[in-house]
Scaffold this motif. Structure first.
Motif, PDB file in Angstrom:
ATOM      1  N   GLU A 159     -56.333   7.916 -23.696  1.00  0.00           N
ATOM      2  CA  GLU A 159     -55.276   8.864 -22.648  1.00  0.00           C
ATOM      3  C   GLU A 159     -54.496   8.484 -22.047  1.00  0.00           C
ATOM      4  OE1 GLU A 159     -59.136  11.329 -21.083  1.00  0.00           O
ATOM      5  OE2 GLU A 159     -58.355  10.486 -22.983  1.00  0.00           O
TER       6      GLU A 159
ATOM      7  N   SER B  94     -53.464   4.709 -19.616  1.00  0.00           N
ATOM      8  CA  SER B  94     -53.101   3.525 -19.656  1.00  0.00           C
ATOM      9  C   SER B  94     -53.448   2.660 -18.370  1.00  0.00           C
ATOM     10  CB  SER B  94     -52.199   3.386 -20.471  1.00  0.00           C
ATOM     11  OG  SER B  94     -50.835   2.726 -19.571  1.00  0.00           O
TER      12      SER B  94
ATOM     13  N   ARG C 238     -50.718   7.003 -21.650  1.00  0.00           N
ATOM     14  CA  ARG C 238     -50.494   6.499 -21.890  1.00  0.00           C
ATOM     15  C   ARG C 238     -49.242   7.121 -22.887  1.00  0.00           C
ATOM     16  NH1 ARG C 238     -52.936   2.437 -24.243  1.00  0.00           N
ATOM     17  NH2 ARG C 238     -54.673   3.204 -23.551  1.00  0.00           N
ATOM     18  N   ASP C 239     -47.773   6.580 -23.147  1.00  0.00           N
ATOM     19  CA  ASP C 239     -47.526   7.337 -23.830  1.00  0.00           C
ATOM     20  C   ASP C 239     -46.696   7.787 -24.635  1.00  0.00           C
ATOM     21  OD1 ASP C 239     -45.703   5.941 -21.360  1.00  0.00           O
ATOM     22  OD2 ASP C 239     -45.083   4.070 -22.513  1.00  0.00           O
ATOM     23  N   ASP C 240     -47.948   7.296 -26.049  1.00  0.00           N
ATOM     24  CA  ASP C 240     -47.838   8.404 -26.922  1.00  0.00           C
ATOM     25  C   ASP C 240     -49.329   9.117 -27.479  1.00  0.00           C
ATOM     26  OD1 ASP C 240     -50.145   6.407 -26.664  1.00  0.00           O
ATOM     27  OD2 ASP C 240     -49.733   5.559 -28.668  1.00  0.00           O
ATOM     28  N   TYR C 241     -50.050   9.955 -25.655  1.00  0.00           N
ATOM     29  CA  TYR C 241     -50.996  10.149 -25.243  1.00  0.00           C
ATOM     30  C   TYR C 241     -49.911  11.864 -25.825  1.00  0.00           C
ATOM     31  CZ  TYR C 241     -54.664  13.369 -24.396  1.00  0.00           C
ATOM     32  OH  TYR C 241     -55.242  13.488 -24.640  1.00  0.00           O
ATOM     33  N   ASP C 242     -50.658  13.066 -26.696  1.00  0.00           N
ATOM     34  CA  ASP C 242     -50.076  14.063 -26.312  1.00  0.00           C
ATOM     35  C   ASP C 242     -51.114  15.179 -25.378  1.00  0.00           C
ATOM     36  OD1 ASP C 242     -49.031  16.750 -26.000  1.00  0.00           O
ATOM     37  OD2 ASP C 242     -49.636  17.326 -28.365  1.00  0.00           O
TER      38      ASP C 242
END
Length: 106
Positions: free
Chosen positions: A74, A76, A99-103
């Motif tokens: 989750e 970076s 992380r940009d793509d982590y929900d």
């Protein structure tokens, strides 16, 4: 590497999450790869500790980014810097972020 070095987490305001991520990151950094039975990939290789400063920072950063991707997905690594402390010892400062793509569920 100084084990009391700073780990600064940016972009995360929840204290409980900060504490969990700090604990996970410290465990990852302070563990040597292959030292934990059942999780031989957890931890970092120790070969970069013998390198001179710029090489050590680079090797440490590459190794840490790979392990964070696998074990703490989750976050970076936003940056790693080697700074001397008041005693003249070199201390890694590690900056992490979501992380940009982590929900995060928020």
């Amino acid at each position: 590497m100084n084990q009391t070095g700073k780990v600064q987490i940016i972009g995360i305001d929840d204290g409980d999450i900060l504490e969990r991520i700090d604990s996970q990151l410290r465990s990852l950094i302070l563990s040597t790869e292959r030292a934990i039975p059942g999780s031989r990939g957890f931890g970092l290789k120790d070969n970069f500790l013998d390198l001179i400063s710029p090489d050590a920072v680079n090797e440490f950063g590459i190794e840490l980014e790979e392990k964070v991707d696998k074990f703490i997905p989750e976050i970076s690594i936003a940056g790693i810097y080697l700074e001397p402390d008041i005693n003249g010892d070199n201390v890694f400062q590690i900056y992490v972020e979501w992380r940009d793509d982590y929900d995060s569920g928020n």
